[in-house]
Write an enzyme that holds these catalytic residues in place. Structure first.
Site, PDB file in Angstrom:
ATOM      1  N   HIS A 159      14.987  16.749  -4.734  1.00 57.13           N
ATOM      2  CA  HIS A 159      13.750  17.550  -4.774  1.00 57.13           C
ATOM      3  C   HIS A 159      14.047  18.958  -5.298  1.00 57.13           C
ATOM      4  CE1 HIS A 159      12.479  14.947  -1.117  1.00 57.13           C
ATOM      5  NE2 HIS A 159      11.686  14.593  -2.118  1.00 57.13           N
ATOM      6  N   LYS A 210       4.013   6.539   5.231  1.00 60.85           N
ATOM      7  CA  LYS A 210       5.317   6.836   5.837  1.00 60.85           C
ATOM      8  C   LYS A 210       5.137   7.524   7.187  1.00 60.85           C
ATOM      9  CE  LYS A 210       7.557   7.894   1.385  1.00 60.85           C
ATOM     10  NZ  LYS A 210       8.031   9.026   0.556  1.00 60.85           N
ATOM     11  N   ARG A 226      12.747   8.907 -10.479  1.00 65.10           N
ATOM     12  CA  ARG A 226      14.150   8.528 -10.331  1.00 65.10           C
ATOM     13  C   ARG A 226      14.497   7.301 -11.171  1.00 65.10           C
ATOM     14  NH1 ARG A 226      13.622   8.639  -3.966  1.00 65.10           N
ATOM     15  NH2 ARG A 226      11.729   7.664  -4.732  1.00 65.10           N
ATOM     16  N   SER A 239      14.549  10.679   0.608  1.00 70.44           N
ATOM     17  CA  SER A 239      14.509  11.156   1.993  1.00 70.44           C
ATOM     18  C   SER A 239      14.709   9.985   2.957  1.00 70.44           C
ATOM     19  CB  SER A 239      13.161  11.822   2.287  1.00 70.44           C
ATOM     20  OG  SER A 239      12.963  12.905   1.426  1.00 70.44           O
TER      21      SER A 239
HETATM   22  O1  PNS Z   1       7.215  12.453  -1.286  1.00 68.39           O
HETATM   23  P1  PNS Z   1       6.146  11.380  -1.325  1.00 68.39           P
HETATM   24  O2  PNS Z   1       5.978  10.768   0.053  1.00 68.39           O
HETATM   25  O3  PNS Z   1       6.395  10.350  -2.377  1.00 68.39           O
HETATM   26  O4  PNS Z   1       4.792  12.132  -1.718  1.00 68.39           O
HETATM   27  C1  PNS Z   1       3.575  11.437  -1.816  1.00 68.39           C
HETATM   28  C2  PNS Z   1       2.400  12.418  -1.671  1.00 68.39           C
HETATM   29  C3  PNS Z   1       2.480  13.146  -0.330  1.00 68.39           C
HETATM   30  C4  PNS Z   1       2.460  13.424  -2.801  1.00 68.39           C
HETATM   31  C5  PNS Z   1       1.097  11.568  -1.764  1.00 68.39           C
HETATM   32  O5  PNS Z   1       1.089  10.607  -0.744  1.00 68.39           O
HETATM   33  C6  PNS Z   1      -0.156  12.442  -1.694  1.00 68.39           C
HETATM   34  O6  PNS Z   1      -0.534  13.033  -2.678  1.00 68.39           O
HETATM   35  N1  PNS Z   1      -0.762  12.509  -0.487  1.00 68.39           N
HETATM   36  C7  PNS Z   1      -1.970  13.278  -0.268  1.00 68.39           C
HETATM   37  C8  PNS Z   1      -3.222  12.379  -0.299  1.00 68.39           C
HETATM   38  C9  PNS Z   1      -3.525  11.999  -1.743  1.00 68.39           C
HETATM   39  O7  PNS Z   1      -3.969  12.818  -2.521  1.00 68.39           O
HETATM   40  N2  PNS Z   1      -3.214  10.733  -2.074  1.00 68.39           N
HETATM   41  C10 PNS Z   1      -3.261  10.257  -3.438  1.00 68.39           C
HETATM   42  C11 PNS Z   1      -4.520   9.556  -3.744  1.00 68.39           C
HETATM   43  S1  PNS Z   1      -4.135   8.462  -5.042  1.00 68.39           S
END
Ligand code: PNS
Length: 159
Positions: free
Chosen positions: A17, A41, A90, A127
């Site tokens: 990150h 998660k 990745r 993570s």
């Molecule tokens: O590090 P991650 O867990 O891959 O990040 C994913 C994250 C938190 C960026 C994603 O789940 C997110 O944007 N969550 C907020 C809610 C949202 O906007 N979801 C996407 C709709 S398609």
């Protein structure tokens, strides 16, 4: 001012990150690292703990700030007038999920997602993997910054 958001659950932040954040900071006037909820998660650290761990490691970048948001990423972008999302890719395994999110965010709000290839040294890093290794007492010191390593050890010691 050209701003971008680097969103994620950052539970916890890894060197992968941090590499993306640092590289993004060279292409935008301001980069906001936003801690968001990923409903698929379950988290180990609280949002406040994650923010503290990220802030400690990004304070050296003058144009990086850390924030959190509960809700849709596009709503965060609209509220803060952000038009760009930066995410690390990745491997091909990331692609389907990331592409879907990028397309939804573009269609819903016109927010563009820019993908950055993860540095090869971090291509295996996640993570979840770090938490799994740390849970069983594995050495993650080459994968996460010192404060994150210490926090993971503390969790492990308290088990
Ligand atoms: O590090 P991650 O867990 O891959 O990040 C994913 C994250 C938190 C960026 C994603 O789940 C997110 O944007 N969550 C907020 C809610 C949202 O906007 N979801 C996407 C709709 S398609």
């Amino acid at each position: 001012m050209k701003s971008a958001v680097c969103p994620g659950s950052f539970d916890p932040i890894t060197f992968g990150h941090l590499d993306i954040i640092e590289r993004a900071s060279k292409h935008f006037d301001q980069v906001i690292v936003a801690v968001l909820e990923n409903r698929t998660k379950s988290s180990l650290f609280t949002v406040a703990e994650r923010i503290e761990m990220i802030s400690e490691n990004t304070k050296k970048f003058s144009n990086v700030i850390v924030d959190s948001w509960y809700g849709l990423l596009v709503d965060y972008c609209a509220k803060n007038n952000i038009k760009s999302i930066v995410k690390g890719l990745r491997a091909v395994t990331d692609f389907d999920y990331e592409l879907q999110m990028a397309q939804v965010n573009l269609q819903a709000a016109g927010v563009e997602t820019m993908f950055m290839a993860t540095a090869p040294a971090h291509s295996f890093l996640s993570s979840s993997l770090v938490k799994e290794l740390a849970h069983y007492g594995g050495d993650v010191s080459t994968m996460v910054p010192a404060n994150v390593n210490a926090a993971l050890r503390k969790v492990q010691a308290g088990k």
